[in-house]
Design a protein around this motif. Structure first.
Motif, PDB file in Angstrom:
ATOM      1  N   LEU A   1       0.863  -1.177   0.000  1.00 51.29           N
ATOM      2  CA  LEU A   1       0.000   0.000   0.000  1.00 51.29           C
ATOM      3  C   LEU A   1       0.899   1.227   0.000  1.00 51.29           C
ATOM      4  O   LEU A   1       1.824   1.322   0.810  1.00 51.29           O
ATOM      5  N   SER A   2       0.637   2.149  -0.915  1.00 51.57           N
ATOM      6  CA  SER A   2       1.461   3.351  -1.054  1.00 51.57           C
ATOM      7  C   SER A   2       0.584   4.589  -0.917  1.00 51.57           C
ATOM      8  O   SER A   2      -0.257   4.866  -1.783  1.00 51.57           O
ATOM      9  N   ASP A   3       0.750   5.309   0.193  1.00 51.43           N
ATOM     10  CA  ASP A   3       0.049   6.575   0.445  1.00 51.43           C
ATOM     11  C   ASP A   3      -1.451   6.446   0.173  1.00 51.43           C
ATOM     12  O   ASP A   3      -2.060   7.267  -0.514  1.00 51.43           O
ATOM     13  N   VAL A   4      -2.052   5.411   0.736  1.00 53.24           N
ATOM     14  CA  VAL A   4      -3.461   5.107   0.485  1.00 53.24           C
ATOM     15  C   VAL A   4      -4.366   5.928   1.402  1.00 53.24           C
ATOM     16  O   VAL A   4      -4.141   5.991   2.615  1.00 53.24           O
ATOM     17  N   ARG A   5      -5.388   6.541   0.816  1.00 58.72           N
ATOM     18  CA  ARG A   5      -6.387   7.282   1.568  1.00 58.72           C
ATOM     19  C   ARG A   5      -7.775   6.787   1.167  1.00 58.72           C
ATOM     20  O   ARG A   5      -8.016   6.441   0.011  1.00 58.72           O
ATOM     21  N   LYS A   6      -8.671   6.765   2.141  1.00 55.70           N
ATOM     22  CA  LYS A   6     -10.082   6.480   1.877  1.00 55.70           C
ATOM     23  C   LYS A   6     -10.910   7.484   2.650  1.00 55.70           C
ATOM     24  O   LYS A   6     -10.872   7.520   3.883  1.00 55.70           O
ATOM     25  N   VAL A   7     -11.657   8.293   1.915  1.00 57.67           N
ATOM     26  CA  VAL A   7     -12.495   9.323   2.534  1.00 57.67           C
ATOM     27  C   VAL A   7     -13.945   9.018   2.214  1.00 57.67           C
ATOM     28  O   VAL A   7     -14.317   8.885   1.034  1.00 57.67           O
ATOM     29  N   PHE A   8     -14.753   8.866   3.265  1.00 58.98           N
ATOM     30  CA  PHE A   8     -16.186   8.709   3.077  1.00 58.98           C
ATOM     31  C   PHE A   8     -16.826  10.091   3.054  1.00 58.98           C
ATOM     32  O   PHE A   8     -16.569  10.916   3.942  1.00 58.98           O
ATOM     33  N   PRO A   9     -17.648  10.389   2.064  1.00 57.19           N
ATOM     34  CA  PRO A   9     -18.201  11.746   1.918  1.00 57.19           C
ATOM     35  C   PRO A   9     -19.164  12.104   3.043  1.00 57.19           C
ATOM     36  O   PRO A   9     -19.701  11.241   3.740  1.00 57.19           O
ATOM     37  N   ALA A  10     -19.350  13.401   3.199  1.00 57.08           N
ATOM     38  CA  ALA A  10     -20.276  13.901   4.215  1.00 57.08           C
ATOM     39  C   ALA A  10     -21.695  13.461   3.883  1.00 57.08           C
ATOM     40  O   ALA A  10     -22.091  13.412   2.715  1.00 57.08           O
ATOM     41  N   ARG A  11     -22.460  13.146   4.942  1.00 55.15           N
ATOM     42  CA  ARG A  11     -23.857  12.748   4.760  1.00 55.15           C
ATOM     43  C   ARG A  11     -24.694  13.294   5.905  1.00 55.15           C
ATOM     44  O   ARG A  11     -24.251  13.322   7.057  1.00 55.15           O
ATOM     45  N   ARG A  12     -25.904  13.748   5.566  1.00 53.09           N
ATOM     46  CA  ARG A  12     -26.875  14.243   6.561  1.00 53.09           C
ATOM     47  C   ARG A  12     -26.247  15.293   7.489  1.00 53.09           C
ATOM     48  O   ARG A  12     -26.435  15.273   8.705  1.00 53.09           O
ATOM     49  N   GLY A  13     -25.458  16.151   6.905  1.00 52.88           N
ATOM     50  CA  GLY A  13     -24.892  17.233   7.688  1.00 52.88           C
ATOM     51  C   GLY A  13     -23.628  16.888   8.438  1.00 52.88           C
ATOM     52  O   GLY A  13     -22.974  17.776   9.003  1.00 52.88           O
ATOM     53  N   ALA A  14     -23.242  15.620   8.483  1.00 52.95           N
ATOM     54  CA  ALA A  14     -22.012  15.232   9.171  1.00 52.95           C
ATOM     55  C   ALA A  14     -20.819  15.489   8.258  1.00 52.95           C
ATOM     56  O   ALA A  14     -20.925  15.478   7.034  1.00 52.95           O
ATOM     57  N   ALA A  15     -19.673  15.726   8.881  1.00 51.60           N
ATOM     58  CA  ALA A  15     -18.456  15.979   8.109  1.00 51.60           C
ATOM     59  C   ALA A  15     -17.980  14.699   7.435  1.00 51.60           C
ATOM     60  O   ALA A  15     -18.333  13.590   7.845  1.00 51.60           O
ATOM     61  N   GLU A  16     -17.177  14.847   6.385  1.00 54.59           N
ATOM     62  CA  GLU A  16     -16.591  13.678   5.746  1.00 54.59           C
ATOM     63  C   GLU A  16     -15.657  12.956   6.709  1.00 54.59           C
ATOM     64  O   GLU A  16     -15.143  13.552   7.654  1.00 54.59           O
ATOM     65  N   VAL A  17     -15.475  11.667   6.474  1.00 52.12           N
ATOM     66  CA  VAL A  17     -14.654  10.847   7.364  1.00 52.12           C
ATOM     67  C   VAL A  17     -13.446  10.330   6.585  1.00 52.12           C
ATOM     68  O   VAL A  17     -13.594   9.616   5.589  1.00 52.12           O
ATOM     69  N   ALA A  18     -12.255  10.702   7.032  1.00 58.27           N
ATOM     70  CA  ALA A  18     -11.023  10.166   6.443  1.00 58.27           C
ATOM     71  C   ALA A  18     -10.744   8.833   7.130  1.00 58.27           C
ATOM     72  O   ALA A  18     -10.164   8.779   8.202  1.00 58.27           O
TER      73      ALA A  18
END
Length: 361
Positions: free
Chosen positions: A4-21
């Motif tokens: 794994l090389s510099d892997v990121r997974k961001v879940f988008p914001a939903r129902r007013g909550a901030a996005e989750v890295a």
């Protein structure tokens, strides 16, 4: 085998909550044939990391390679084909209630278009491998938790994978079943030459089977390496979780913390402090265990006598290879805190490996 090389997974914001890295800049490497662990509290990114290895979740950015093939460069059809080389074992078995043990193991072979005769032969071999040849006709409701997990392991091995991902594979089992499943995983790894990546929050499981591990906290890797190196490293957060240091508060006398290894036994420290210096030494706490096939432990010694000679003695012991240090209240490595799972996704949070460009496991 796994890169794994510099892997990121961001879940988008939903129902007013901030996005989750959920996974944040992880770079790591697992060698072929290695039994590696990924540990951390709930919400630290362990399960998301596992799902990124076989691209059940595509990373937001970064590169994932398995057995030399860059999965993140493949289209969906290519990923589905490549995924056959990666078996996966889940916490809650995920067996089909309508099928027998044999039918569950056979299912991925049917999906892959394997002929009936070859399917039946492979299923019989796998059920024998996991010790369930006599339960081939049993349905999941007729099996114990440990037996269900053995069926799940057999199913994960059906397509001759090179990598086995185990996501909390023992968390739903009692201690006896856990021991049996870990013994099976060890044997399967040795007999089939697999690379195993084990996701768990149970440090006893890591001590029992892993060659190496990384510790995740809030989606980042805060420590990692081969267990034999980690446990000999001063102030290692992962070592503190694997073999917690005895509490210092409330102890009398000068306190000395000793890390025990095969090459740095506690006897050398005790002989120097008590025999050569004439100090009174009492073991105030700690334990010694076998980890990765070697002896490791952490002891807290209470030392009374001529305090002026203690620091010089500790330095001489360090120069001789002993892992010793004065201990004071508050100097223990902090416990790794737990976090809630992201409300916007069923997967946890994220990892980043030490501050190096790549840390081999």
């Amino acid at each position: 085998m796994i890169e794994l090389s510099d892997v990121r997974k961001v879940f988008p914001a939903r129902r007013g909550a901030a996005e989750v890295a959920a996974v944040d800049g992880v770079t790591l490497s697992v060698a072929a044939g290695e039994f590696a662990g990924v540990v951390g509290p709930s919400g630290s990114g362990k399960s998301t990391l596992a799902r990124l290895v076989n691209l059940l979740e595509r990373p937001t950015s970064g590169r994932v390679a398995v057995d030399g093939q860059v999965l993140t460069d493949l289209d969906d059809d290519g990923v589905r084909r490549a995924r056959r080389s990666v078996g996966m074992v889940f916490q809650h078995f995920n067996l089909l209630d309508s099928r027998t043990a044999a039918g569950n193991v056979e299912h991925p072979l049917e999906l892959a278009g394997v002929g009936r005769v070859e399917r039946r032969r492979r299923v019989a071999d796998l059920l024998d491998l996991v010790g369930l040849a006599d339960r081939h006709a049993s349905r999941p409701a007729q099996l114990s938790g440990g037996q269900k997990q053995r069926v799940a392991i057999a199913r994960a091995l059906a397509a001759h994978p090179k990598v086995l991902l185990c996501d909390e594979a023992t968390s739903a089992l009692d201690p006896a079943s856990t021991t049996g499943v870990l013994d099976l995983l060890r044997r399967v790894r040795a007999e089939l030459g697999l690379t195993v990546l084990l996701i768990t929050h149970e440090m006893a499981v890591v001590r029992a089977v892993c060659d190496s591990a990384v510790l995740l906290e809030s989606g980042r890797v805060v420590d990692g390496g081969r267990l034999t190196d980690v446990l000999a490293r001063p102030h290692s957060p992962l070592a503190a979780q694997l073999l917690p240091a005895p509490a210092v508060a409330g102890r009398d006398g000068d306190l000395v913390r000793v890390t025990v290894t095969d090459s740095a036994p506690e006897g050398r420290v005790l002989r120097t402090l008590a025999g050569e210096l004439g100090l009174d030494v009492e073991v105030a706490g700690g334990s010694v265990e076998t980890v990765a096939g070697r002896r490791f432990g952490r002891l807290l010694l209470s030392v009374t006598g001529d305090d002026g000679r203690l620091d010089a003695a500790l330095q001489r012991l360090r120069d001789g290879g002993s892992l010793v240090e004065r201990a004071v209240p508050g100097d223990e490595p902090p416990a790794i805190g737990a976090h809630d799972e992201p409300a916007t996704a069923e997967q946890p949070s994220a990892p980043r490996l030490l501050d190096a460009p790549g840390v081999p496991l």
